[in-house]
Design an enzyme around this catalytic site. Structure first.
Site, PDB file in Angstrom:
ATOM      1  N   GLU A  28       1.459  67.793  37.736  1.00 25.12           N
ATOM      2  CA  GLU A  28       0.321  68.142  38.272  1.00 25.12           C
ATOM      3  C   GLU A  28      -0.548  66.926  38.465  1.00 25.12           C
ATOM      4  O   GLU A  28      -1.756  66.779  39.354  1.00 25.12           O
ATOM      5  CB  GLU A  28      -0.830  68.977  37.679  1.00 25.12           C
ATOM      6  CG  GLU A  28       0.075  70.507  36.920  1.00 25.12           C
ATOM      7  CD  GLU A  28      -0.646  71.353  35.973  1.00 25.12           C
ATOM      8  OE1 GLU A  28      -2.065  71.297  35.966  1.00 25.12           O
ATOM      9  OE2 GLU A  28      -0.090  71.890  35.155  1.00 25.12           O
ATOM     10  N   GLN A  29      -0.279  66.105  38.314  1.00 22.83           N
ATOM     11  CA  GLN A  29      -1.065  64.688  38.441  1.00 22.83           C
ATOM     12  C   GLN A  29       0.139  63.431  39.196  1.00 22.83           C
ATOM     13  O   GLN A  29       1.206  63.834  38.820  1.00 22.83           O
ATOM     14  CB  GLN A  29      -1.805  64.007  38.008  1.00 22.83           C
ATOM     15  CG  GLN A  29      -0.677  64.386  36.664  1.00 22.83           C
ATOM     16  CD  GLN A  29      -1.969  63.956  35.292  1.00 22.83           C
ATOM     17  OE1 GLN A  29      -3.339  63.810  35.385  1.00 22.83           O
ATOM     18  NE2 GLN A  29      -1.494  63.881  34.094  1.00 22.83           N
TER      19      GLN A  29
END
Length: 176
Positions: free
Chosen positions: A43-44
């Site tokens: 997610e990052q």
């Protein structure tokens, strides 16, 4: 036998290498027949690495884990992250679990297996809010999938299916 399917996921960190993360997952997750393949939650990213470097690292993790367990891991991410950072065609060969909240339908052009549509779901017997998901297929497809694996690990996610129509099932995530 209670309508639960279990699975384990690894939350990707940009602070350590792919091999370290993959072997940490392998050393802590025991598989046996019955549940979901491993899930890589990405997610990052970091401004310190390029998308190509991120891609290479993720592919390394996926390859190590797939080689060890003998099944393709599922990639969990949100729609915008997938479209911006996971554009390499190699990722299209993996099952996808797309998070895209608070919409009536998933507006995503790629192939997906799961759609996490809210983080504010309610489930009988659980006071806290839970994530709710839709599986793109039938309950039988999940249960009778020949590469289906059970994952036993501390902090296991339990997932309850409930039928929402003839061909779709809601998947409710419960973290213990």
């Amino acid at each position: 036998d209670y309508g639960y399917v279990r699975g384990a996921y690894h939350f990707w960190s940009n602070l350590s290498g792919a091999e370290t993360q993959a072997y940490n997952f392998i050393n802590n997750v025991e598989l046996s027949p019955g549940d979901l393949p491993p899930v890589l939650d990405i997610e990052q990213t970091s401004k310190k690495i390029s998308d190509n470097e991120l891609c290479d690292s993720l592919v390394k993790w996926l390859t190590i884990v797939e080689s060890h367990y003998g099944v393709k891991p599922i990639i969990y991410t949100y729609k915008k992250f997938k479209k911006k950072h996971l554009t390499d065609s190699i990722f299209n060969s993996y099952p996808h679990w797309i998070a895209h909240y608070y919409v009536d339908s998933l507006d995503y052009s790629g192939k997906w297996h799961f759609w996490q549509h809210t983080d504010c779901g309610k489930m009988p017997g659980i006071e806290e809010l839970v994530d709710l998901n839709i599986f793109n297929g039938s309950y039988e497809r999940v249960i009778h999938n020949p590469v289906h694996l059970s994952i036993r690990v501390k902090g296991i996610c339990r997932q309850a299916f409930s039928q929402i129509n003839a061909s779709s099932y809601a998947l409710k995530i419960i973290v213990f």
